[in-house]
Design an enzyme around this catalytic site. Structure first.
Site, PDB file in Angstrom:
ATOM      1  N   HIS A 207       0.877  -1.324  -0.028  1.00  0.00           N
ATOM      2  CA  HIS A 207      -0.027  -0.093  -0.249  1.00  0.00           C
ATOM      3  C   HIS A 207       0.834   1.187  -0.082  1.00  0.00           C
ATOM      4  CE1 HIS A 207       0.879  -0.037   4.394  1.00  0.00           C
ATOM      5  NE2 HIS A 207       0.684   1.221   4.320  1.00  0.00           N
TER       6      HIS A 207
HETATM    7  C1  UD1 Z   1      -1.993   5.737   5.761  1.00  0.00           C
HETATM    8  C2  UD1 Z   1      -0.761   6.136   6.634  1.00  0.00           C
HETATM    9  C3  UD1 Z   1       0.354   5.087   6.317  1.00  0.00           C
HETATM   10  C4  UD1 Z   1      -0.169   3.679   6.773  1.00  0.00           C
HETATM   11  C5  UD1 Z   1      -1.482   3.271   6.247  1.00  0.00           C
HETATM   12  C6  UD1 Z   1      -1.925   2.145   6.574  1.00  0.00           C
HETATM   13  C7  UD1 Z   1      -0.306   8.459   6.486  1.00  0.00           C
HETATM   14  C8  UD1 Z   1       0.582   9.547   5.743  1.00  0.00           C
HETATM   15  N1  UD1 Z   1      -0.308   7.412   5.906  1.00  0.00           N
HETATM   16  O1  UD1 Z   1      -1.852   5.428   4.409  1.00  0.00           O
HETATM   17  O2  UD1 Z   1       1.478   5.499   7.159  1.00  0.00           O
HETATM   18  O3  UD1 Z   1       0.676   2.607   6.820  1.00  0.00           O
HETATM   19  O4  UD1 Z   1      -2.552   4.514   6.271  1.00  0.00           O
HETATM   20  O5  UD1 Z   1      -3.309   1.692   6.016  1.00  0.00           O
HETATM   21  O6  UD1 Z   1      -1.056   8.731   7.585  1.00  0.00           O
HETATM   22  N2  UD1 Z   1      -9.219   4.766   1.777  1.00  0.00           N
HETATM   23  C9  UD1 Z   1     -10.193   4.199   1.821  1.00  0.00           C
HETATM   24  N3  UD1 Z   1     -10.870   4.021   2.967  1.00  0.00           N
HETATM   25  C10 UD1 Z   1     -10.322   4.256   4.029  1.00  0.00           C
HETATM   26  C11 UD1 Z   1      -9.115   4.873   4.007  1.00  0.00           C
HETATM   27  C12 UD1 Z   1      -8.610   5.105   2.841  1.00  0.00           C
HETATM   28  O7  UD1 Z   1     -11.055   3.918   0.655  1.00  0.00           O
HETATM   29  O8  UD1 Z   1     -10.989   3.814   5.175  1.00  0.00           O
HETATM   30  C13 UD1 Z   1      -8.624   5.400   0.316  1.00  0.00           C
HETATM   31  C14 UD1 Z   1      -8.799   6.575   0.048  1.00  0.00           C
HETATM   32  O9  UD1 Z   1      -9.062   6.707  -1.180  1.00  0.00           O
HETATM   33  C15 UD1 Z   1      -7.327   7.213   0.303  1.00  0.00           C
HETATM   34  C16 UD1 Z   1      -6.522   6.347   0.210  1.00  0.00           C
HETATM   35  O10 UD1 Z   1      -7.270   4.995   0.643  1.00  0.00           O
HETATM   36  O11 UD1 Z   1      -7.273   8.485  -0.291  1.00  0.00           O
HETATM   37  C17 UD1 Z   1      -5.481   6.308   0.894  1.00  0.00           C
HETATM   38  O12 UD1 Z   1      -5.663   6.730   2.387  1.00  0.00           O
HETATM   39  P1  UD1 Z   1      -4.888   7.476   3.507  1.00  0.00           P
HETATM   40  O13 UD1 Z   1      -5.327   7.462   4.640  1.00  0.00           O
HETATM   41  O14 UD1 Z   1      -4.520   8.929   2.704  1.00  0.00           O
HETATM   42  O15 UD1 Z   1      -3.300   6.758   3.216  1.00  0.00           O
HETATM   43  P2  UD1 Z   1      -2.927   5.228   3.401  1.00  0.00           P
HETATM   44  O16 UD1 Z   1      -2.351   4.921   1.937  1.00  0.00           O
HETATM   45  O17 UD1 Z   1      -4.110   4.542   3.768  1.00  0.00           O
END
Ligand code: UD1
Length: 369
Positions: A207
């Site tokens: 991820h």
């Molecule tokens: C975040 C953390 C990362 C951690 C990871 C675990 C930061 C900078 N990054 O990254 O350190 O390893 O979480 O998962 O804080 N999304 C969904 N549903 C959710 C959450 C996210 O669909 O419940 C999708 C959204 O499109 C979002 C993308 O995933 O834009 C990324 O989510 P985000 O929380 O921005 O970063 P992660 O890649 O999850």
């Protein structure tokens, strides 16, 4: 009595905070714990299922922040967390790990003069293109109490000029959750649902933006998987970020063409524990999974160029293999031949009692101030 706000935001936070809140509830005359969920992660599979699996009490406050750019997400957490801190007037705010919510809440508190404890302090990948590295560096600079999981973290903090009295080596609290839940995870049905009860299989998680948002890198990893899955079926619980980028980068057909790569939805804590603890090999770019596989002695290949958790390489089962196709395949082959890493040891204080030491450290630091 110490009133402590425990902050959770994203998936890797829940398994760190759950044992701490449980330990605080076992000492009701000393601690009054509150849980604040920023809402950085919000899908049931990324959040609610972890509350259930880890028996983490429902949040006292939910900030409902959701996904956005780093700046917008960090700012939204700050704006919504500040009034909660002003209303609750906690003695301490406890933040864990390295996600955007960690830094945002620490920054709110330091400006208000509220003491902050950072659990999992001091880890460094020395890769400032990782958003988490920036979150770690800045949170550690402003927190009052730095609770570290391994001796390398203490050394990093001291080298950055943090006074030793702010640092306390408490061990790895994620391993508290792991050990507490191993027995419950045995009851998970996930392996029979996937029909791999008696089978040999690998588990893959991916991820990191540096892997899944970059077409060249993602393609090199897929090329390695095309070879590896000829020998070993691989189960791939897919993070929502990764599911989106597979489609956006036009990789869906290539992924679907790998008969032995099974894509499934992201799993809850107990199902995932059941799955990887019985795996032959784990391939990952996660930080936490490097630690969990070390604790259980499962061979782990980390698909990154660096790690903030070097102890998992020095003592544990972890091998940093990067994202070069040949290197990944070679490392997977030696892991499957049993020729790699025979002598894994447990890092010190990864013993299931870190949460108790965290509470002791909080009390001591509070008396000192
Ligand atoms: C975040 C953390 C990362 C951690 C990871 C675990 C930061 C900078 N990054 O990254 O350190 O390893 O979480 O998962 O804080 N999304 C969904 N549903 C959710 C959450 C996210 O669909 O419940 C999708 C959204 O499109 C979002 C993308 O995933 O834009 C990324 O989510 P985000 O929380 O921005 O970063 P992660 O890649 O999850």
């Amino acid at each position: 009595m110490l009133k402590v706000i425990n902050v959770v935001g994203a998936r890797p936070n829940f398994m760190k905070v759950a044992p701490i809140v449980a330990a605080m509830k076992r000492r009701p005359t000393q601690f009054h714990p509150l849980v604040v969920h920023t809402g950085q992660h919000y899908d049931a599979a990324m959040s609610a299922s972890f509350f259930h699996d880890l028996e983490l009490p429902q949040p006292d406050t939910h900030l409902g922040v959701g996904s956005a750019s780093h700046a917008a997400q960090t700012a939204a957490v700050m704006e919504r967390f500040e009034p909660v801190v002003l209303a609750e007037k906690p003695d301490w705010v406890l933040v864990v790990g390295d996600v955007n919510s960690t830094l945002a809440c620490a920054l709110v508190c330091v400006k208000l003069g509220i003491k902050v404890a950072h659990v999992e302090a001091g880890l460094r990948s020395r890769d400032r293109t990782m958003p988490e590295e920036i979150n770690r560096l800045l949170t550690d600079q402003i927190a009052d109490l730095l609770l570290t999981p391994s001796p390398d973290a203490d050394a990093n903090l001291k080298a950055e000029g943090i006074p030793p009295e702010r640092i306390r080596f408490v061990g790895n609290v994620m391993i508290d959750s792991l050990l507490q839940n191993l027995e419950r995870a045995r009851k998970s049905q996930i392996r029979s649902v996937l029909s791999v009860t008696d089978a040999e299989y690998g588990v893959l998680t991916l991820h990191r933006p540096s892997n899944v948002d970059q077409p060249d890198t993602f393609t090199r990893i897929l090329a390695a998987l095309e070879t590896i899955t000829e020998k070993l079926p691989v189960i791939f619980p897919v993070h929502p970020r990764t599911r989106k980028t597979i489609a956006a980068l036009g990789l869906s057909n290539r992924v679907a063409a790998m008969r032995n790569l099974r894509l499934i939805d992201a799993l809850g804590y107990l199902d995932f524990l059941s799955l990887y603890s019985n795996a032959r090999l784990v391939l990952t770019d996660s930080g936490g999974i490097q630690e969990e596989t070390t604790a259980l002695g499962i061979p782990c290949l980390t698909l990154r160029e660096n790690t903030e958790r070097p102890i998992t390489v020095e003592l544990g089962t972890n091998v940093i293999v990067g994202t070069d196709t040949t290197r990944i395949v070679t490392a997977a082959t030696s892991a499957l031949n049993g020729s790699a890493k025979q002598t894994a040891r447990q890092p010190p204080l990864w013993d299931g009692h870190a949460s108790e030491r965290i509470l002791d450290a909080l009390e001591e630091a509070d008396h000192r101030d």
